[in-house]
Design an enzyme around this catalytic site. Structure first.
Site, mmCIF file in Angstrom:
data_model
loop_
_atom_site.group_PDB
_atom_site.id
_atom_site.type_symbol
_atom_site.label_atom_id
_atom_site.label_comp_id
_atom_site.label_asym_id
_atom_site.label_seq_id
_atom_site.Cartn_x
_atom_site.Cartn_y
_atom_site.Cartn_z
ATOM 1 N N GLY A 3 -25.355 -10.753 42.971
ATOM 2 C CA GLY A 3 -24.573 -11.860 43.501
ATOM 3 C C GLY A 3 -23.375 -11.442 44.340
ATOM 4 C CD GLN A 4 -23.000 -7.246 42.939
ATOM 5 O OE1 GLN A 4 -23.988 -7.896 43.194
ATOM 6 N NE2 GLN A 4 -23.068 -6.023 42.461
ATOM 7 C CB ALA A 42 -16.450 0.446 38.448
ATOM 8 N NE ARG A 101 -20.502 3.593 41.705
ATOM 9 C CZ ARG A 101 -21.793 3.396 42.063
ATOM 10 N NH1 ARG A 101 -22.427 2.286 41.733
ATOM 11 N NH2 ARG A 101 -22.425 4.295 42.746
ATOM 12 C CB ALA A 128 -14.789 -1.093 53.299
ATOM 13 N N GLY A 165 -13.493 -1.492 47.505
ATOM 14 C CA GLY A 165 -14.101 -2.556 46.709
ATOM 15 C C GLY A 165 -13.155 -3.697 46.408
ATOM 16 C CB VAL A 166 -12.262 -6.694 47.235
ATOM 17 C CG1 VAL A 166 -13.325 -7.353 48.093
ATOM 18 C CG2 VAL A 166 -11.125 -7.655 46.916
ATOM 19 C CD GLU A 202 -14.378 -4.275 38.338
ATOM 20 O OE1 GLU A 202 -14.344 -4.194 37.109
ATOM 21 O OE2 GLU A 202 -14.161 -3.330 39.090
#
Lengths: 793, 179
Positions: free
Chosen positions: A494-495, A535, A537, A739, A741-742, A744
């Site tokens: 879903g991310q 995480a 990542r 870039a 990660g964003v 969580e």
């Protein structure tokens, strides 16, 4: 990894590419494990413990085995296996004792789900109740019952986790930086505050489910709603001693994960059922009730924070104790306690810091990874603590944060030097605060009414929590028509990561994004290794692996084209689906003529199918010193901030959020729509943690709210009147196109921002979550009574 | 456990079907096991989450709470029947993609059908009416705002087009029968 493509205008990275999984999902043809049935498949159900702590005295499965259609009945005594990722502390079914109410004690596979259900009811289990320990403080008492008397014998990741045998401490993470006593001596004021968070559930819409078949030749077929196919395979192999090459794990579309489907869950049990049922495939789907009380959750936390501060607001010393209510098993929870400790001071420059993070066993539903991995919990306390101090020192909450936040030249509490490029918490705070009009005069609500208005801020940070050797890989496989299959084993549950990876592949290969086909099903037989999809990542590490794979493809294309075009490879350019000579664009070859090998007019052929291989391994991480926690645990830090303006109704305790502004330093926006919608979704999930969600247990440790009626997650009616998203871009030099990660992060610090706004509105401080109407209303009443009493004095 | 079985006749996404079901079987089970339509999802099985929402005579119902035998003689609309007659995406489906109104996708079929039921009875809903219509559909990923935006955009587009309603959903429209 920076990219050559940075030299020119980007065509796909950062462009508004719609989600590549959109059509399958809106047509209802994205297939989840829930939708699957295999020929000859049996259905499984589990029987769970009604006690928080008890000895299993007698088990009688005779009657259950007589239920028509039953093919396998298993109890803990049948299964001498232990399983776990970091701490191997859990049996497949409870053996000898049960350690929490809801723990699986028996399982049945039958021709129908109804028969399995009925057989479970007919399994007779006699228990001898034992004293239960239901809170981490009580669990630390010297005479507390031990949840795991055999703790010393458990396998674990050595040198990383430090259990204390003979106690209920599964892991003790220490952080020691600077000279704490000197730090407190340098302070003008010292403050001490305590905070708590309840355990909560991920509540993804698709509950855990798996189909497993134990084949007669020893091979194992698994299809699972899991976040990490390779980790399922690895832990399964360790558990049963089956070689990896005999285990085949597939993960199709997954209906949400948020950490709750990381590691390994149902697969070992379902395998044992299949083995017992003569190798028939077995499917086990967890019910919504079991999702709450049997499956793991986010662990609860109690924080005690002592702060030394100068009158100008500069923090000189921070001493923190985190007690994690890990529940009955700490397999994954030990790493939450570790990761949240090394970020446990918030994104601040703290010269002298001691943190003791203790992961404590209790007789409750056990903890695991949940979006934010401990950071939402610790930052609830850290961010409230700062506002409490600011008020005492008559400082602006904005100013105290800016005055203490990490910046180039600071060192983190694990001794990592902050350089100029890792992200800017100050810019995030500025953007979020500005959006809600921080510092400007307030309007409304109408005077005389029962509504009060307040504003609050909170900062946040998080880095991926993962082993130092975490790696992943990608394969780009050209098809005959010069379209490309992109194979990875990180899961997009879903991310939106697959859309971002397709954009990166398109950019690097010089192809339109619709020529990139991300193979949706992860499959340990076909898609290449990735450690786990956790995480935040995957875009970072997977993105770098895809860049690496694309460059491998281009090198292969250029090598063949150089021969055909009689040009040096260094003078060939790959763009628009063609390899061209840089100074003579008319001399070019379409990818189609190269990707399966080039054929000269006379029939001679050279080259061959183009398959790119890419990989990435976390760079520069170190183990943490066991005594001081010093080292480099973080691949990249993503910083962010939330600002809230809300109204609270003093007559009901209801909170209405008028505006929730969020800002993140994402390094480089790969896809703005994906970033914005990831933020919105995380913010609303964070609102659930802030204002409504908590597990309720009775005095015996029985779960009281295992369902969506009694455990309220936000609905469409519960979202803020307005949400705004603000993106800061300080490139991460080793991230794909800069870039980071964003995924969580949007959820973290929502409780702190809301709690601070509530204190601003009411002049009442809250230390416990959730901030539900009952808690808020009772606090208002109590404050009113106190005020009345004070006035009468 | 000899289950009582019955044959029911119903119209599924515009096509007449006849299936044999057990008396205790839910409509959701019949969809998956008899009609092989797996678009409707089970998120809770007890009517709390809305993931199994389908249209029964044009109205949104939780398929986990309806017995299959209750669908006898009625019109059933599922996500598989939401596309336009030529197979292209409906304005609603298009809008869900355009607004990124989905992430994991597990609640999406139910969400789309709750929206479809709304637009059938109220082609120009207010934002509040949209929120009310999907308040029974839980989503843990999107934070709902993109979903609300998508439904509002689709409503506008369909109203402008003069209401393009898929055949499955149009059959039985306006009869006002509830589940």
């Amino acid at each position: 990894m920076t990219s050559r493509a940075n030299d020119r205008e980007l065509r796909w990275v950062g462009r508004p590419v719609p989600r590549i999984d959109g059509e399958a999902k809106v047509r209802g043809c994205a297939t989840y494990v829930h939708d699957m049935a295999w020929p000859g498949m049996l259905f499984a159900r589990i029987k769970t413990s009604p006690h928080a702590s008890a000895r299993i005295v007698r088990v009688d499965t005779g009657e259950a085995e007589q239920v028509p259609g039953v093919r396998a009945v298993l109890v803990g005594a049948d299964l001498p296996y232990k399983v776990g990722l970091y701490m191997i502390d859990k049996s497949i079914l409870a053996r000898d004792v049960v350690r929490y109410c809801g723990e699986a004690v028996a399982a049945v596979a039958a021709e129908t789900e109804l028969a399995a259900e009925e057989a479970c009811e007919r399994i007779r289990i006699e228990y001898e109740p034992l004293p239960a320990v239901l809170d981490p403080v009580a669990a630390l008492a010297p005479d507390a019952p031990l949840v795991h008397p055999g703790l010393a014998e458990y396998g674990r990741m050595k040198g990383v986790f430090f259990p204390r045998p003979g106690t209920n401490v599964a892991h003790h993470q220490k952080i020691r930086k600077g000279d704490l006593l000197a730090g407190f001596r340098a302070a003008d004021r010292t403050f001490e505050h305590a905070f708590s968070n309840p355990p909560v559930q991920h509540a993804f819409l698709e509950t855990h489910t798996a189909i497993v078949q134990a084949l007669p030749d020893g091979r194992v077929e698994i299809v699972s709603s899991a976040q990490s196919p390779y980790t399922v395979r690895q832990l399964f192999s360790v558990c049963f001693g089956i070689p990896l090459s005999r285990i085949h794990v597939r993960v199709p579309y997954v209906g949400g994960g948020f950490g709750g489907k990381a590691g390994i869950h149902l697969e070992p049990l379902v395998y044992c059922l299949s083995r017992k049922a003569d190798g028939r495939p077995v499917k086990l789907t967890i019910s919504r009730e079991e999702a709450f009380h049997t499956m793991p959750s986010r662990q609860g936390l109690r924080s005690r924070i002592r702060t030394g501060v100068r009158n100008d607001g500069r923090i000189t010393a921070l001493e923190v104790e985190y007690l994690w209510d890990a529940g009955a098993y700490a397999d994954y929870g030990v790493n939450v306690g570790r990761a949240a400790a090394y970020s446990g001071a918030g994104p601040y420059d703290i010269p002298n810091c001691h943190i003791d993070s203790l992961v404590v066993y209790t007789n409750k539903t056990f903890g695991t990874a949940y979006r934010g991995f401990g950071h939402l919990e610790v930052l609830w306390g850290i961010e409230r603590n700062l506002d409490l101090i600011a008020r005492e020192l008559a400082l602006d909450p904005y100013a105290i944060r800016i005055g203490n936040c990490l910046r180039a030249g600071s060192t983190t509490i694990t001794g990592e030097e902050v350089t100029a490029n890792p992200g800017r918490p100050d810019l995030c705070l500025e953007a979020a605060a500005k959006a809600v009009g921080w510092g400007e005069p307030r309007s409304g609500p109408a005077p005389g009414g029962t509504r009060r208005r307040g504003r609050g801020l909170a900062l946040l940070h998080k880095a991926p929590a993962m082993p130092v050797f975490t790696s992943c890989s990608a394969i780009l496989k050209f098809n005959e028509d010069a379209s490309v299959d992109l194979l990875v084993s990180g899961v997009d549950y879903g991310q939106g990561t697959y859309t971002a990876l397709a954009q990166i592949a398109a950019e690097e290969l010089g192809l339109p994004v619709d020529r990139i086909h991300v193979v949706w099903e992860c499959d340990t037989d076909f898609t290449p290794y990735d450690w786990q999809t956790v995480a935040s990542r995957f875009a970072f590490m997977g993105g770098n692996a895809v860049i690496d794979a694309a460059r491998d493809c281009l090198a292969q294309l250029r090598a063949v084209a150089a021969q055909v075009l009689h040009a040096p490879e260094s003078e060939l350019v790959c763009a628009d689906g063609k390899v061209s000579v840089v100074h003579n664009p008319g001399s070019s070859l379409d990818y189609r003529r190269l990707v399966m090998g080039y054929t000269y007019p006379n029939g001679n052929s050279i080259g061959g199918p183009v398959i790119g291989r890419g990989r990435y391994i976390a760079q520069g991480l170190t183990h943490l010193d066991p005594e001081t926690g010093q080292g480099r645990p973080a691949l990249d830090w993503t910083y962010g901030a939330h600002a809230v303006e809300l109204e609270v109704d003093t007559a009901t305790g209801d909170i209405e959020i008028l505006h929730l502004a969020s800002a993140f330093d994402v390094g480089k926006t790969l896809n703005r729509q994906q970033v914005v919608t990831q933020i919105i979704g995380g913010v609303v999930q964070g609102i659930g943690s802030a204002v409504s969600e908590e597990f309720l247990f009775d005095a015996q440790g029985r779960f009281r709210n295992a369902g969506f009626v009694d455990y309220k997650i936000p609905t469409a009616k519960d979202i803020p009147r307005r949400m705004s998203q603000h993106i800061v871009e300080t490139p991460q030099l080793d991230g794909p196109y800069g870039a980071r990660g964003v995924a969580e992060h949007p959820m973290i610090s929502i409780p702190g921002a809301i709690g601070n706004a509530l204190a601003d509105a009411l002049g009442i401080d809250f230390f416990e979550l959730p901030l539900n109407p009952e808690r808020v209303y009772l606090a208002i009443k109590k404050a009113g009574r106190k005020k009345t009493t004070d006035e009468h004095r | 456990m000899e289950a009582t079985r019955r044959t029911i006749r119903l119209v599924v996404n515009g096509k007449p079907r006849s299936i044999e079901v057990a008396a205790h079987e839910t409509l959701l089970a019949a969809l998956k096991e008899r009609l092989y339509l797996t678009g409707a999802k089970e998120g809770c099985g007890v009517g709390e989450c809305g993931a199994c929402t389908v249209l029964l005579d044009g109205r949104a119902v939780n398929a986990c709470l309806v017995l299959a035998v209750e669908a006898d003689g009625r019109e059933l609309g599922t996500i598989e029947g939401e596309a336009r007659p030529d197979g292209s995406l409906s304005a609603l489906q298009r809008a869900f993609i355009d607004h990124a109104a989905l992430q994991c996708g597990f609640c999406t079929p139910g969400m789309v059908l709750s929206a479809r039921a709304l637009l059938r009875r109220n082609p120009r809903p207010s934002r509040e009416e949209i929120v009310e219509a999907i308040a029974g559909n839980l989503c843990r990923c999107t934070g709902y705002e993109p979903v609300i935006d998508a439904i509002a955009a689709a409503a506008e587009e369909e109203a402008a087009e003069g209401s393009v309603v898929p055949p499955a959903a149009s059959a039985g429209a306006g009869e006002g029968r509830g589940p």
